[in-house]
Design a protein around this motif. Structure first.
Motif, PDB file in Angstrom:
ATOM      1  N   GLY A  56       0.926  -1.022  -0.048  1.00  0.00           N
ATOM      2  CA  GLY A  56      -0.030   0.157  -0.021  1.00  0.00           C
ATOM      3  C   GLY A  56       0.865   1.305  -0.144  1.00  0.00           C
ATOM      4  O   GLY A  56       0.288   2.338  -0.130  1.00  0.00           O
ATOM      5  N   PHE A  57       2.189   1.171   0.281  1.00  0.00           N
ATOM      6  CA  PHE A  57       3.123   2.310   0.020  1.00  0.00           C
ATOM      7  C   PHE A  57       3.618   2.304  -1.147  1.00  0.00           C
ATOM      8  O   PHE A  57       4.021   1.240  -1.890  1.00  0.00           O
ATOM      9  N   THR A  58       4.068   3.455  -1.697  1.00  0.00           N
ATOM     10  CA  THR A  58       4.726   3.950  -2.836  1.00  0.00           C
ATOM     11  C   THR A  58       6.267   4.098  -2.344  1.00  0.00           C
ATOM     12  O   THR A  58       6.500   4.475  -1.206  1.00  0.00           O
ATOM     13  N   GLU A  59       7.036   3.911  -3.307  1.00  0.00           N
ATOM     14  CA  GLU A  59       8.376   4.582  -3.188  1.00  0.00           C
ATOM     15  C   GLU A  59       8.406   6.066  -2.783  1.00  0.00           C
ATOM     16  O   GLU A  59       9.423   6.281  -2.023  1.00  0.00           O
ATOM     17  N   ASP A  60       7.849   6.774  -3.194  1.00  0.00           N
ATOM     18  CA  ASP A  60       7.629   8.096  -2.700  1.00  0.00           C
ATOM     19  C   ASP A  60       7.237   8.321  -1.423  1.00  0.00           C
ATOM     20  O   ASP A  60       7.360   9.400  -0.716  1.00  0.00           O
ATOM     21  N   GLN A  61       6.355   7.537  -0.735  1.00  0.00           N
ATOM     22  CA  GLN A  61       5.972   7.811   0.629  1.00  0.00           C
ATOM     23  C   GLN A  61       6.884   6.817   1.619  1.00  0.00           C
ATOM     24  O   GLN A  61       6.820   7.270   2.587  1.00  0.00           O
ATOM     25  N   LEU A  62       7.906   6.496   1.241  1.00  0.00           N
ATOM     26  CA  LEU A  62       9.105   5.897   1.972  1.00  0.00           C
ATOM     27  C   LEU A  62      10.135   6.878   2.153  1.00  0.00           C
ATOM     28  O   LEU A  62      10.514   7.119   1.174  1.00  0.00           O
ATOM     29  N   GLU A  63      10.963   6.707   3.308  1.00  0.00           N
ATOM     30  CA  GLU A  63      12.183   7.360   3.428  1.00  0.00           C
ATOM     31  C   GLU A  63      13.096   6.561   4.287  1.00  0.00           C
ATOM     32  O   GLU A  63      12.746   6.327   5.425  1.00  0.00           O
ATOM     33  N   LEU A  64      14.438   6.407   3.693  1.00  0.00           N
ATOM     34  CA  LEU A  64      15.209   5.540   4.321  1.00  0.00           C
ATOM     35  C   LEU A  64      16.564   6.538   4.748  1.00  0.00           C
ATOM     36  O   LEU A  64      17.051   7.226   3.999  1.00  0.00           O
ATOM     37  N   VAL A  65      17.065   6.622   5.981  1.00  0.00           N
ATOM     38  CA  VAL A  65      17.945   7.633   6.351  1.00  0.00           C
ATOM     39  C   VAL A  65      19.058   6.484   7.140  1.00  0.00           C
ATOM     40  O   VAL A  65      18.439   5.956   8.096  1.00  0.00           O
ATOM     41  N   ALA A  66      20.202   6.516   6.781  1.00  0.00           N
ATOM     42  CA  ALA A  66      21.373   6.009   7.343  1.00  0.00           C
ATOM     43  C   ALA A  66      22.179   7.022   7.884  1.00  0.00           C
ATOM     44  O   ALA A  66      22.628   7.874   7.244  1.00  0.00           O
TER      45      ALA A  66
END
Length: 148
Positions: A56-66
């Motif tokens: 239900g999530f798109t790539e635009d709705q996800l954020e990864l921060v290392a």
């Protein structure tokens, strides 16, 4: 929830502040909701993969921060503009934040999304100065100290 006092341990150690942070993180992790579900797989001696179900999530709705020794994954759900009458709502569409503590030698090398699954690839990179090295034994020669 049980809390632990690490102050006696920390009084007799130097430079192990990160261990206390890890224990505090473990206390929070057991109390937090584990949404969305995820797997952590060790693919070989130095490679790992986190797979997270983000249907239900798109790539635009996800954020990864290392950031240094942590990985933060967040998902922001979009508000539905149309009023929909659900007869059953089994797919969660809520925002989330999931944090992972990483060892100092673990680096995030990539991420991909396929069929509603977010894959995050990690690798252990040990610096040369931390790798074991062979020391040559000199026969009959004394090594003079340069500190004189």
């Amino acid at each position: 929830m049980r809390t632990y006092d690490f102050s006696p341990l920390m009084r007799s150690t130097v430079g192990f502040d990160r261990i206390e942070q890890l224990f505090r993180g473990l206390e929070r992790a057991t109390a937090d909701n584990s949404f969305p579900p995820y797997n952590i797989v060790k693919t070989d001696a130095d490679h790992y993969r986190i797979t997270m179900a983000v249907a239900g999530f798109t790539e635009d709705q996800l954020e990864l921060v290392a950031n240094q020794n942590s990985l933060k994954i967040s998902g922001k759900s979009l508000e539905e503009k149309e009023e929909v009458e659900y007869l059953h709502r089994g797919l969660a569409a809520r925002s989330f934040v999931q944090n992972f503590e990483l060892a100092e030698t673990i680096k995030v090398v990539g991420a991909s999304m396929e069929n509603g699954l977010l894959h995050i690839d990690l690798v252990r990179e040990i610096p040369e100065e931390l790798k074991p090295r062979t020391i040559e034994i000199n026969k009959g020669k004394l090594i003079e100290s340069k500190a004189a």
